[in-house]
Write an enzyme that holds these catalytic residues in place. Structure first.
Site, PDB file in Angstrom:
ATOM      1  N   TYR A 160     -38.972  -9.808 -32.859  1.00 44.85           N
ATOM      2  CA  TYR A 160     -40.354  -9.550 -33.313  1.00 44.85           C
ATOM      3  C   TYR A 160     -41.034 -10.836 -33.764  1.00 44.85           C
ATOM      4  CZ  TYR A 160     -40.298  -4.423 -33.091  1.00 44.85           C
ATOM      5  OH  TYR A 160     -40.278  -3.127 -32.678  1.00 44.85           O
ATOM      6  N   LYS A 237     -23.850  -9.388 -33.220  1.00 46.93           N
ATOM      7  CA  LYS A 237     -23.142  -9.950 -32.074  1.00 46.93           C
ATOM      8  C   LYS A 237     -22.688 -11.356 -32.460  1.00 46.93           C
ATOM      9  CE  LYS A 237     -21.920  -9.696 -27.716  1.00 46.93           C
ATOM     10  NZ  LYS A 237     -20.836  -8.822 -27.254  1.00 46.93           N
ATOM     11  N   ASP A 338     -21.830  -4.350 -29.280  1.00 48.53           N
ATOM     12  CA  ASP A 338     -21.421  -3.546 -28.117  1.00 48.53           C
ATOM     13  C   ASP A 338     -20.414  -2.480 -28.531  1.00 48.53           C
ATOM     14  OD1 ASP A 338     -19.832  -5.732 -28.644  1.00 48.53           O
ATOM     15  OD2 ASP A 338     -19.604  -6.383 -26.577  1.00 48.53           O
ATOM     16  N   ASP A 362     -33.140  -1.654 -32.141  1.00 49.41           N
ATOM     17  CA  ASP A 362     -34.045  -1.024 -31.173  1.00 49.41           C
ATOM     18  C   ASP A 362     -33.225  -0.229 -30.164  1.00 49.41           C
ATOM     19  OD1 ASP A 362     -36.407  -0.419 -29.898  1.00 49.41           O
ATOM     20  OD2 ASP A 362     -36.635  -2.362 -28.932  1.00 49.41           O
TER      21      ASP A 362
HETATM   22  O1  AKG Z   1     -44.154  -1.700 -29.629  1.00 50.55           O
HETATM   23  C1  AKG Z   1     -43.570  -1.449 -28.595  1.00 50.55           C
HETATM   24  O2  AKG Z   1     -44.125  -1.436 -27.497  1.00 50.55           O
HETATM   25  C2  AKG Z   1     -42.104  -1.104 -28.604  1.00 50.55           C
HETATM   26  C3  AKG Z   1     -41.587  -0.831 -29.969  1.00 50.55           C
HETATM   27  C4  AKG Z   1     -40.258  -0.204 -29.923  1.00 50.55           C
HETATM   28  O3  AKG Z   1     -39.572  -0.148 -28.931  1.00 50.55           O
HETATM   29  C5  AKG Z   1     -39.739   0.397 -31.148  1.00 50.55           C
HETATM   30  O4  AKG Z   1     -40.388   0.374 -32.188  1.00 50.55           O
HETATM   31  O5  AKG Z   1     -38.620   0.932 -31.092  1.00 50.55           O
HETATM   32 MG    MG Z   2     -37.734   0.990 -29.238  1.00 51.57          MG
END
Ligand code: AKG
Ligand code: MG
Ligand code: NDP
Length: 473
Positions: A160, A237, A338, A362
């Site tokens: 991010y 990782k 993993d 994510d």
């Molecule tokens: O903002 C996005 O397009 C993806 C965000 C995302 O995948 C999430 O917040 O899990």
């Molecule tokens: Mg996501």
């Protein structure tokens, strides 16, 4: 104060004290409808939340919804490219707690994610994504009920905060040259590595502050869980990326064993203490051998380091944690990323809070949601110290938009998280009951209906909301 929106005339602001919300009986809560399936999901969600609050509190409490704009809807109202208008930011800052539907992010070029922008603007550094099973939910997994985890995902750094240079760009080329010719050869640790001249370059920063504030929240959450779920697993990782992923793990352990020394035990500490409890006369070296299976093959320096670790643990925490007392503490362990993906499938009941960096979390939150019924059942919250925005794990699912078909469960459950965050537990419980009973009765949207054997007729998105309300009881 606002250019194109007007706050409700009734209601009051949620304020914050020591990072916790102070909620009036009639809070004003901004909402963003969202792109794509947001058009279907939001009305269903609002209806369920309002019905639950009305029933739980007999009209003494009520949310005053404040519509604010982002994404495509914002461009329609504010003009081309006005994806995230100042009005929206002002309203969320002013009212502190908001809820949103998903927003589109183009892949490759175009705008960067509005979802990410909101998290960064308001420093919502914790993304909380619980994945638990509702009885009757069809799942591709044999024992989905065993999974009950909360992904605690760092929400502002890693990818991010990722800074990238395009392959072939002037700065990208300069950077590769400096790395290859100066920085990589400057120390021996990178060997003869060279970055291919036609590479794109990305940087993913992981800070000590960012990692520790996330783990701090995860441990505080663990303290509130039942004893058998008081565990925080640091996911990383670090075997490959030592100074980012590995550092996340190390900083997590450091925080746990300093700020929360009385409340936590690490997995290795528990082994050391357990060995001593089983055999009070065990030598430090034998203890070290038992906690590190490869001990005998290690260099003398490494062996000495592990023996020292054993001695330090016994000298410093035997009194407070020994003789089984460690079993009452929050267990802090770590797993390589993993491996945790297979662990949540093969041994789901061994995990509780999974504290992750941004990208790992994510992936993991989508994967864990799939086990308990899919993205239609994946709620979430973005929490900071003076603001919180609730939203589902999934995106806009564009192919289903406007069909009154999609599962609103994930945004409704995000609303449940919001009610719990506000301390409105009775309303939250009604929704959980309604949703659970609707699913148990086979009243589900297409995504769950297609997994049920024998198949059931799917409900529309709006019908599912009505079914939840009927099952409040
Ligand atoms: O903002 C996005 O397009 C993806 C965000 C995302 O995948 C999430 O917040 O899990
Ligand atoms: Mg996501
Ligand atoms: N926080 C946010 O606002 C997020 C936004 N996005 C953005 O959303 C857009 C679309 O992303 P995409 O990769 O398609 O991922 P999505 O999460 O939007 O959808 C992928 C698939 O997941 C299933 N799904 C998603 N939501 C639901 C739901 N409510 N109920 C049931 N099933 C659901 C559908 O599967 P099936 O068709 O098989 O039924 C859908 O096709 C992108 O622009 C992306 O950047 C992505 C993630 C988070």
């Amino acid at each position: 104060m606002y250019e194109k929106i007007t706050p409700p005339t009734t209601g009051a602001k949620i304020t914050f004290k020591n990072g916790e919300p102070v909620v009036p009986e009639n809070p004003i809560i901004p909402f963003i409808r969202g792109d794509g399936t947001g058009i279907d999901i939001w009305p269903a969600t609002e209806k369920v939340l309002d019905a639950a609050v009305a029933k739980a509190y007999n009209g003494t409490r009520k949310i005053s919804w404040f519509k604010v704009y982002a994404g495509d809807e914002a461009c329609d109202l504010y003009g081309t490219y006005q994806y995230l208008p100042q009005d929206t930011l002002t309203a969320i800052k002013e009212y502190g707690v908001a809820i949103k539907g998903p927003l589109t992010t183009p892949v490759g070029g175009g705008i960067r994610s509005l979802n990410v922008a909101l998290r960064q603007i308001f420093d919502l550094y914790t993304c909380v994504r619980p994945c638990r099973y509702y009885a009757g939910t069809p799942s591709p997994h044999k024992t989905p009920e065993k999974l009950d985890v909360i992904v605690y995902r760092e929400n502002t750094e890693d990818i991010y905060l990722g800074i990238e240079w395009k392959q072939g760009s002037e700065i990208g080329n300069r950077l590769i040259k400096i790395l290859n010719e100066e920085l990589i050869p400057a120390t021996s640790e990178h060997g003869k590595k060279q970055i291919p001249l036609d590479a794109g370059i990305g940087i993913k920063p992981i800070s000590k502050t960012g990692s520790q504030r996330l783990v701090r929240r995860a441990i505080k959450h663990a303290l509130l869980l039942p004893k058998n779920k008081q565990q925080v697993t640091l996911v990383h990782k670090g075997n490959i990326m030592k100074y980012t992923e590995g550092a996340f793990r190390d900083w997590g352990y450091e925080l746990a064993t300093t700020e929360f020394r009385q409340e936590t035990v690490t997995e290795r500490e528990s082994w050391i203490l357990g060995n001593k409890e089983k055999n009070p006369n065990i030598s430090a070296e034998e203890n070290a051998r038992q906690i590190d299976p490869g001990f005998d093959a290690l260099t003398p320096e490494k062996k000495a380091q592990i023996v020292k670790e054993v001695e330090t643990v016994l000298n410093t925490i035997w009194e407070s944690h020994g003789n089984g007392k460690w079993q009452e503490k929050i267990m802090v362990n770590d797993r390589i990323a993993d491996s945790i993906f297979q662990q949540i499938q093969t041994r789901p009941d061994e995990y509780s809070i999974l504290a992750t960096m941004n990208l790992n979390g994510d992936y993991l939150s989508d994967a864990a949601a799939a086990i308990v019924g899919g993205l239609g059942m994946g709620p979430g919250a973005n929490i900071g110290d003076s603001c919180a925005i609730f939203e589902a794990t999934h995106g806009t699912a564009p192919k289903h938009a406007g069909l009154d078909k999609i599962n609103p469960g994930s945004v409704i459950l995000s609303g449940v998280m919001m009610l719990e965050y506000m301390g409105w537990q009775e309303a939250a419980d009604l929704i959980k009951k309604g949703l659970g009973d609707a699913i148990a009765n086979g009243q589900v949207t297409y995504d769950l209906a297609r997994l049920i054997e024998p198949p059931v007729q799917p409900l529309k998105c709006s019908e599912f909301a009505d079914a939840i309300i009927k099952h409040f009881g």
